[in-house]
Write a protein that holds these residues in place. Structure first.
Motif, PDB file in Angstrom:
ATOM      1  N   CYS A 115     -46.693  -8.579  30.940  1.00 50.91           N
ATOM      2  CA  CYS A 115     -46.547  -9.321  32.066  1.00 50.91           C
ATOM      3  C   CYS A 115     -47.103 -10.511  32.233  1.00 50.91           C
ATOM      4  O   CYS A 115     -46.710 -11.394  33.228  1.00 50.91           O
ATOM      5  CB  CYS A 115     -46.815  -8.600  33.451  1.00 50.91           C
ATOM      6  N   GLY A 116     -47.959 -11.049  31.329  1.00 47.64           N
ATOM      7  CA  GLY A 116     -48.570 -12.443  31.097  1.00 47.64           C
ATOM      8  C   GLY A 116     -49.670 -12.386  32.105  1.00 47.64           C
ATOM      9  O   GLY A 116     -50.414 -13.648  32.142  1.00 47.64           O
ATOM     10  N   VAL A 117     -50.250 -11.368  32.582  1.00 50.00           N
ATOM     11  CA  VAL A 117     -51.489 -11.467  33.562  1.00 50.00           C
ATOM     12  C   VAL A 117     -52.655 -11.482  32.784  1.00 50.00           C
ATOM     13  O   VAL A 117     -52.716 -11.019  31.737  1.00 50.00           O
ATOM     14  CB  VAL A 117     -51.354 -10.287  34.626  1.00 50.00           C
ATOM     15  N   ALA A 118     -53.823 -12.337  33.314  1.00 51.47           N
ATOM     16  CA  ALA A 118     -55.045 -12.414  32.610  1.00 51.47           C
ATOM     17  C   ALA A 118     -55.725 -11.108  32.870  1.00 51.47           C
ATOM     18  O   ALA A 118     -56.038 -10.912  34.352  1.00 51.47           O
ATOM     19  CB  ALA A 118     -55.676 -13.570  32.911  1.00 51.47           C
ATOM     20  N   VAL A 119     -56.102 -10.373  31.995  1.00 48.97           N
ATOM     21  CA  VAL A 119     -56.861  -9.020  32.249  1.00 48.97           C
ATOM     22  C   VAL A 119     -58.307  -9.140  31.993  1.00 48.97           C
ATOM     23  O   VAL A 119     -58.833  -9.873  30.990  1.00 48.97           O
ATOM     24  CB  VAL A 119     -56.290  -7.809  31.353  1.00 48.97           C
ATOM     25  N   ARG A 120     -59.299  -8.491  32.844  1.00 49.76           N
ATOM     26  CA  ARG A 120     -60.752  -8.781  32.600  1.00 49.76           C
ATOM     27  C   ARG A 120     -61.213  -7.374  32.974  1.00 49.76           C
ATOM     28  O   ARG A 120     -60.940  -6.718  33.807  1.00 49.76           O
ATOM     29  CB  ARG A 120     -61.380  -9.774  33.531  1.00 49.76           C
ATOM     30  N   LYS A 121     -61.917  -6.850  31.829  1.00 45.90           N
ATOM     31  CA  LYS A 121     -62.603  -5.426  31.880  1.00 45.90           C
ATOM     32  C   LYS A 121     -63.850  -5.514  31.513  1.00 45.90           C
ATOM     33  O   LYS A 121     -64.290  -6.332  30.850  1.00 45.90           O
ATOM     34  CB  LYS A 121     -61.712  -4.558  31.120  1.00 45.90           C
ATOM     35  N   PRO A 122     -64.585  -4.524  32.121  1.00 49.10           N
ATOM     36  CA  PRO A 122     -66.023  -4.329  31.774  1.00 49.10           C
ATOM     37  C   PRO A 122     -66.324  -3.803  30.216  1.00 49.10           C
ATOM     38  O   PRO A 122     -65.363  -3.300  29.882  1.00 49.10           O
ATOM     39  CB  PRO A 122     -66.764  -3.309  32.607  1.00 49.10           C
ATOM     40  N   ALA A 123     -67.157  -4.461  29.605  1.00 53.56           N
ATOM     41  CA  ALA A 123     -67.483  -3.996  28.309  1.00 53.56           C
ATOM     42  C   ALA A 123     -68.971  -3.557  28.268  1.00 53.56           C
ATOM     43  O   ALA A 123     -69.813  -3.871  28.306  1.00 53.56           O
ATOM     44  CB  ALA A 123     -67.678  -5.540  27.390  1.00 53.56           C
ATOM     45  N   GLY A 124     -68.895  -2.154  27.869  1.00 59.81           N
ATOM     46  CA  GLY A 124     -70.025  -1.449  27.277  1.00 59.81           C
ATOM     47  C   GLY A 124     -70.681  -1.603  25.962  1.00 59.81           C
ATOM     48  O   GLY A 124     -69.947  -2.522  25.146  1.00 59.81           O
ATOM     49  N   GLU A 125     -71.644  -1.113  25.693  1.00 60.80           N
ATOM     50  CA  GLU A 125     -72.155  -1.343  24.223  1.00 60.80           C
ATOM     51  C   GLU A 125     -71.137  -1.059  23.080  1.00 60.80           C
ATOM     52  O   GLU A 125     -71.137  -1.830  22.099  1.00 60.80           O
ATOM     53  CB  GLU A 125     -73.621  -0.369  24.055  1.00 60.80           C
ATOM     54  N   ARG A 126     -70.431   0.260  23.319  1.00 59.75           N
ATOM     55  CA  ARG A 126     -69.418   0.353  22.248  1.00 59.75           C
ATOM     56  C   ARG A 126     -68.418  -0.576  22.187  1.00 59.75           C
ATOM     57  O   ARG A 126     -68.051  -0.741  20.926  1.00 59.75           O
ATOM     58  CB  ARG A 126     -68.921   1.883  22.303  1.00 59.75           C
ATOM     59  N   ILE A 127     -67.895  -0.986  23.350  1.00 59.90           N
ATOM     60  CA  ILE A 127     -66.963  -2.038  23.013  1.00 59.90           C
ATOM     61  C   ILE A 127     -67.395  -3.110  22.663  1.00 59.90           C
ATOM     62  O   ILE A 127     -66.670  -3.923  21.832  1.00 59.90           O
ATOM     63  CB  ILE A 127     -66.299  -2.081  24.548  1.00 59.90           C
ATOM     64  N   ILE A 128     -68.422  -3.757  22.945  1.00 60.52           N
ATOM     65  CA  ILE A 128     -69.220  -4.947  22.562  1.00 60.52           C
ATOM     66  C   ILE A 128     -69.335  -4.861  20.821  1.00 60.52           C
ATOM     67  O   ILE A 128     -68.845  -5.820  20.132  1.00 60.52           O
ATOM     68  CB  ILE A 128     -70.641  -5.066  23.027  1.00 60.52           C
ATOM     69  N   ASP A 129     -69.876  -3.693  20.531  1.00 63.25           N
ATOM     70  CA  ASP A 129     -70.264  -3.364  18.993  1.00 63.25           C
ATOM     71  C   ASP A 129     -68.580  -3.657  18.289  1.00 63.25           C
ATOM     72  O   ASP A 129     -68.685  -4.094  17.198  1.00 63.25           O
ATOM     73  CB  ASP A 129     -70.569  -2.195  18.722  1.00 63.25           C
ATOM     74  N   ALA A 130     -67.775  -2.944  18.891  1.00 62.98           N
ATOM     75  CA  ALA A 130     -66.328  -3.039  18.211  1.00 62.98           C
ATOM     76  C   ALA A 130     -65.879  -4.339  18.176  1.00 62.98           C
ATOM     77  O   ALA A 130     -65.230  -4.893  17.208  1.00 62.98           O
ATOM     78  CB  ALA A 130     -65.596  -1.884  18.662  1.00 62.98           C
ATOM     79  N   LEU A 131     -65.689  -5.038  19.208  1.00 65.01           N
ATOM     80  CA  LEU A 131     -65.264  -6.334  19.343  1.00 65.01           C
ATOM     81  C   LEU A 131     -65.961  -7.077  18.534  1.00 65.01           C
ATOM     82  O   LEU A 131     -65.343  -8.094  17.781  1.00 65.01           O
ATOM     83  CB  LEU A 131     -64.914  -6.838  20.793  1.00 65.01           C
ATOM     84  N   THR A 132     -67.354  -7.206  18.737  1.00 66.86           N
ATOM     85  CA  THR A 132     -68.172  -8.421  17.971  1.00 66.86           C
ATOM     86  C   THR A 132     -67.933  -8.100  16.336  1.00 66.86           C
ATOM     87  O   THR A 132     -67.956  -8.923  15.550  1.00 66.86           O
ATOM     88  CB  THR A 132     -69.512  -8.245  18.068  1.00 66.86           C
ATOM     89  N   GLY A 133     -67.965  -6.684  16.021  1.00 69.03           N
ATOM     90  CA  GLY A 133     -67.681  -6.307  14.294  1.00 69.03           C
ATOM     91  C   GLY A 133     -66.108  -6.730  14.093  1.00 69.03           C
ATOM     92  O   GLY A 133     -66.080  -6.762  12.856  1.00 69.03           O
ATOM     93  N   ALA A 134     -65.396  -6.901  14.850  1.00 63.63           N
ATOM     94  CA  ALA A 134     -63.756  -7.241  14.432  1.00 63.63           C
ATOM     95  C   ALA A 134     -63.709  -8.975  14.520  1.00 63.63           C
ATOM     96  O   ALA A 134     -62.476  -9.308  14.219  1.00 63.63           O
ATOM     97  CB  ALA A 134     -62.875  -6.639  15.261  1.00 63.63           C
ATOM     98  N   GLY A 135     -64.791  -9.607  14.896  1.00 59.39           N
ATOM     99  CA  GLY A 135     -64.762 -11.120  15.115  1.00 59.39           C
ATOM    100  C   GLY A 135     -63.966 -11.760  16.341  1.00 59.39           C
ATOM    101  O   GLY A 135     -63.601 -12.813  15.995  1.00 59.39           O
TER     102      GLY A 135
END
Length: 78
Positions: A48-68
């Motif tokens: 739909c093209g909407v900008a989505v913003r969601k909270p990031a806990g430690e597990r999400i932070i680790d996964a996202l930073t690890g993936a670059g």
């Protein structure tokens, strides 16, 4: 022989249109705030093209930073 790793993909859901999609890591942005309430990740829903913003806990932070995933700090200081 060298192998090329496939880019990391994450499953994301849109709270607006309720679509779920698998997106490359570079489709996300991570913002690290001074507190956990101000730390979030964002992406654009491909359905739909909407900008989505969601909270990031430690597990999400680790996964996202690890993936670059591109990361920005929302605060300065020690």
């Amino acid at each position: 022989m060298s192998t090329i790793a496939a880019p990391t993909r994450f499953r994301a859901s849109c709270p607006d249109c309720r679509a779920t999609a698998e997106l490359d890591a570079l489709a996300f942005r991570l913002a690290l705030g001074r507190t956990k309430e101000r730390t979030f990740y964002s992406f654009t829903c491909p359905a739909c093209g909407v900008a989505v913003r969601k909270p990031a806990g430690e597990r999400i932070i680790d996964a996202l930073t690890g993936a670059g995933v591109p990361t920005m700090r929302l605060h300065l200081g020690a």
